[in-house]
Design a protein around this motif. Sequence first.
Motif, mmCIF file in Angstrom:
data_model
loop_
_atom_site.group_PDB
_atom_site.id
_atom_site.type_symbol
_atom_site.label_atom_id
_atom_site.label_comp_id
_atom_site.label_asym_id
_atom_site.label_seq_id
_atom_site.Cartn_x
_atom_site.Cartn_y
_atom_site.Cartn_z
ATOM 1 N N PHE A 66 0.826 -1.202 0.000
ATOM 2 C CA PHE A 66 0.000 0.000 0.000
ATOM 3 C C PHE A 66 0.864 1.257 0.000
ATOM 4 C CE2 PHE A 66 -2.799 -3.273 1.596
ATOM 5 C CZ PHE A 66 -4.016 -2.970 1.002
ATOM 6 N N ARG A 67 2.073 1.136 -0.545
ATOM 7 C CA ARG A 67 3.025 2.252 -0.505
ATOM 8 C C ARG A 67 2.481 3.504 -1.189
ATOM 9 N NH1 ARG A 67 8.786 3.196 -3.077
ATOM 10 N NH2 ARG A 67 9.473 4.771 -1.625
ATOM 11 N N TYR A 68 1.876 3.334 -2.361
ATOM 12 C CA TYR A 68 1.340 4.499 -3.081
ATOM 13 C C TYR A 68 0.301 5.217 -2.227
ATOM 14 C CZ TYR A 68 -1.447 7.267 -6.271
ATOM 15 O OH TYR A 68 -2.128 8.303 -6.848
ATOM 16 N N GLN A 69 -0.653 4.463 -1.668
ATOM 17 C CA GLN A 69 -1.698 5.059 -0.843
ATOM 18 C C GLN A 69 -1.091 5.745 0.383
ATOM 19 O OE1 GLN A 69 -1.734 2.030 -2.196
ATOM 20 N NE2 GLN A 69 -3.783 1.497 -2.911
ATOM 21 N N SER A 70 -0.138 5.085 1.022
ATOM 22 C CA SER A 70 0.522 5.662 2.204
ATOM 23 C C SER A 70 1.182 6.990 1.878
ATOM 24 C CB SER A 70 1.583 4.702 2.746
ATOM 25 O OG SER A 70 1.011 3.504 3.163
ATOM 26 N N MET A 71 1.856 7.052 0.745
ATOM 27 C CA MET A 71 2.532 8.289 0.339
ATOM 28 C C MET A 71 1.518 9.399 0.063
ATOM 29 S SD MET A 71 5.646 6.713 -1.961
ATOM 30 C CE MET A 71 5.848 8.233 -2.844
ATOM 31 N N GLU A 72 0.443 9.062 -0.609
ATOM 32 C CA GLU A 72 -0.594 10.059 -0.900
ATOM 33 C C GLU A 72 -1.216 10.596 0.391
ATOM 34 O OE1 GLU A 72 -1.756 11.427 -3.907
ATOM 35 O OE2 GLU A 72 0.076 10.513 -4.674
ATOM 36 N N PHE A 73 -1.535 9.699 1.318
ATOM 37 C CA PHE A 73 -2.112 10.130 2.586
ATOM 38 C C PHE A 73 -1.123 10.992 3.365
ATOM 39 C CE2 PHE A 73 -4.703 5.970 2.503
ATOM 40 C CZ PHE A 73 -5.716 6.573 1.768
ATOM 41 N N SER A 74 0.136 10.568 3.398
ATOM 42 C CA SER A 74 1.161 11.306 4.127
ATOM 43 C C SER A 74 1.292 12.732 3.601
ATOM 44 C CB SER A 74 2.492 10.569 4.025
ATOM 45 O OG SER A 74 3.503 11.290 4.668
ATOM 46 N N LEU A 75 1.334 12.883 2.295
ATOM 47 C CA LEU A 75 1.430 14.216 1.697
ATOM 48 C C LEU A 75 0.207 15.069 2.037
ATOM 49 C CD1 LEU A 75 2.850 13.365 -1.837
ATOM 50 C CD2 LEU A 75 3.991 14.658 -0.019
ATOM 51 N N ALA A 76 -0.969 14.486 1.948
ATOM 52 C CA ALA A 76 -2.201 15.236 2.212
ATOM 53 C C ALA A 76 -2.319 15.605 3.685
ATOM 54 C CB ALA A 76 -3.404 14.418 1.762
ATOM 55 N N LEU A 77 -1.898 14.715 4.580
ATOM 56 C CA LEU A 77 -2.054 14.949 6.017
ATOM 57 C C LEU A 77 -1.030 15.936 6.573
ATOM 58 C CD1 LEU A 77 -2.836 11.286 7.036
ATOM 59 C CD2 LEU A 77 -4.412 13.231 7.224
ATOM 60 N N LYS A 78 0.055 16.194 5.846
ATOM 61 C CA LYS A 78 1.080 17.145 6.307
ATOM 62 C C LYS A 78 0.532 18.553 6.462
ATOM 63 C CE LYS A 78 5.271 14.918 4.772
ATOM 64 N NZ LYS A 78 6.422 14.944 3.887
ATOM 65 N N ARG A 79 -0.552 18.850 5.807
ATOM 66 C CA ARG A 79 -1.106 20.202 5.833
ATOM 67 C C ARG A 79 -1.863 20.527 7.123
ATOM 68 N NH1 ARG A 79 -3.691 19.470 -0.008
ATOM 69 N NH2 ARG A 79 -1.781 19.294 -1.223
ATOM 70 N N PHE A 80 -2.109 19.518 7.963
ATOM 71 C CA PHE A 80 -2.844 19.737 9.206
ATOM 72 C C PHE A 80 -1.888 20.091 10.344
ATOM 73 C CE2 PHE A 80 -5.680 16.964 6.817
ATOM 74 C CZ PHE A 80 -6.897 17.605 6.991
#
Length: 134
Positions: A66-80
Amino acid sequence: MDHDGRVLLHSWRAMSRLKDKQEAHFKGFLWAIESMRSHRVDNVIFARQNECLVNSTMKPAAWPSFRYQSMEFSLALKRFKAWKILLENSSSNNGALLIVQSVTNDCTLQSYVAVSHPSWLDGLFAEERRVISA
């Protein structure tokens, strides 16, 4: 919901052309993240029912497929400023389940974000707030 259990927003997103349920969970979570950011919510707890999604977000090294999904979530969640993701079962969020059933039964294809909760769920959310405050 806020810390007192009051529903601040609820939403629905119609999706099409998804290959499987896992992709629906992935896209749905990305949409939830984007929605919170667009409403300027800086501190948020996401409660999800998909164990793979939660675990791959919290422990990406243990979930390499699930590396792709993990990376996408990580990038999106950094904004919080602050965020947390919890694994919940469907029975812990009856309001969301009833909203999903309602829009599905009505064949609602229009996505939306609305303030508070539908008025026909007043009793349910009042009871949930009572349980939270007890």
